[in-house]
Design an enzyme around this catalytic site. Sequence first.
Site, PDB file in Angstrom:
ATOM      1  CG  ASP A  23      -1.787   1.215   1.360  1.00 45.00           C
ATOM      2  OD1 ASP A  23      -2.467   1.530   0.360  1.00 45.00           O
ATOM      3  OD2 ASP A  23      -1.805   1.885   2.406  1.00 45.00           O
ATOM      4  CG  HIS A 207      -4.984   5.016   4.347  1.00 45.25           C
ATOM      5  ND1 HIS A 207      -4.451   4.484   3.196  1.00 45.25           N
ATOM      6  CD2 HIS A 207      -3.936   5.505   5.054  1.00 45.25           C
ATOM      7  CE1 HIS A 207      -3.135   4.659   3.209  1.00 45.25           C
ATOM      8  NE2 HIS A 207      -2.798   5.280   4.326  1.00 45.25           N
TER       9      HIS A 207
HETATM   10  N1  DGL Z   1      -4.789   3.255   0.866  1.00 44.10           N
HETATM   11  C1  DGL Z   1      -4.807   3.581  -0.488  1.00 44.10           C
HETATM   12  C2  DGL Z   1      -6.122   3.249  -1.169  1.00 44.10           C
HETATM   13  O1  DGL Z   1      -6.703   2.297  -0.863  1.00 44.10           O
HETATM   14  C3  DGL Z   1      -4.220   4.883  -0.953  1.00 44.10           C
HETATM   15  C4  DGL Z   1      -4.231   6.053  -0.084  1.00 44.10           C
HETATM   16  C5  DGL Z   1      -3.331   7.128  -0.691  1.00 44.10           C
HETATM   17  O2  DGL Z   1      -2.126   6.917  -0.690  1.00 44.10           O
HETATM   18  O3  DGL Z   1      -3.872   8.121  -1.209  1.00 44.10           O
HETATM   19  O4  DGL Z   1      -6.596   3.919  -2.024  1.00 44.10           O
END
Ligand code: DGL
Length: 295
Positions: A23, A207
Amino acid sequence: MITTQGISSSLSAQRELPIGLFDSGVGGMTVLRAMREQLPNESFLYLGDTARMPYGTKGVDTVKRYAMEAAAKLVERGIKLLVIACNTATAAALPDVQAAFPHIDVVGVVEPGAEAACRATKSGYIAVIATSGTIRGRAYERAILRRMPEARISALACPLFVSMVEDGLLEGPLAEALAARYLDQIFHDPREQGLEVPDTLVLACTHFPLLRNAIAHVAGEGVTLVDSAGFTARDVRNLLQEKHLARGAGPDVGMPLCPGSVRFLTTDDVPRFTRMGELFLGIPIAPCTVELVTL
Ligand code: DGL
């Protein structure tokens, strides 16, 4: 010549390898947590590309490049299956990563998230919140409509949630104020006008489940929150069983790596990553299991 014995011993060697996940930061740990629960005999190698996060505000070609580099790093370390534990990277790069590493299965989080949403909704009205990149690419809309052509979807980018989570600000007035700023237009305002609101809210960024309490509070009663983690873990478990790559079920119990062990790679600030990891995974992380890498 490859003998049957050769094939089966290379399969047992492969079975011992960890599952790789990546991630942009700590968000993918929501997927890792579900995988540790559903696959207790497996080991994991998690990469958080914290030096280059957020991915969600970047252009699609940049995210593709980042995803390729993260995948290559994990593959180079030796993994038996790769999970793109990031919706933004899945939406931008899943087919490219699959094509670049044809010898391993690469699983994304968008299809499992869409599956969770379609199973949860009763009214067929679904809200999707994600990063700007995921919303712009409309990957969730396509995945939901393929399963449920009659679904009605409200999609909204909530980019600031990502930094909030990376800063460990998960609950309280600030988290709720930001959630209200984004979500009132989908829930509070239509309710005030007597209009229908979605009965299901997809947390379509890995997140966001860490802000579940604040988001649920603002979305209000009667709204089911879903995310990709549980269905991603289920898909991985099925895939490993199908390919005879699941660990610990066969004669190779007593393997060199401890079952359930997790190692981490991060591209920035090891102590911070370790602290957040402990908070999100709820397990102590020994400093020797976290390595700083460059992509
Ligand atoms: N956690 C990631 C997602 O699922 C990306 C978050 C980010 O870096 O903007 O989209």
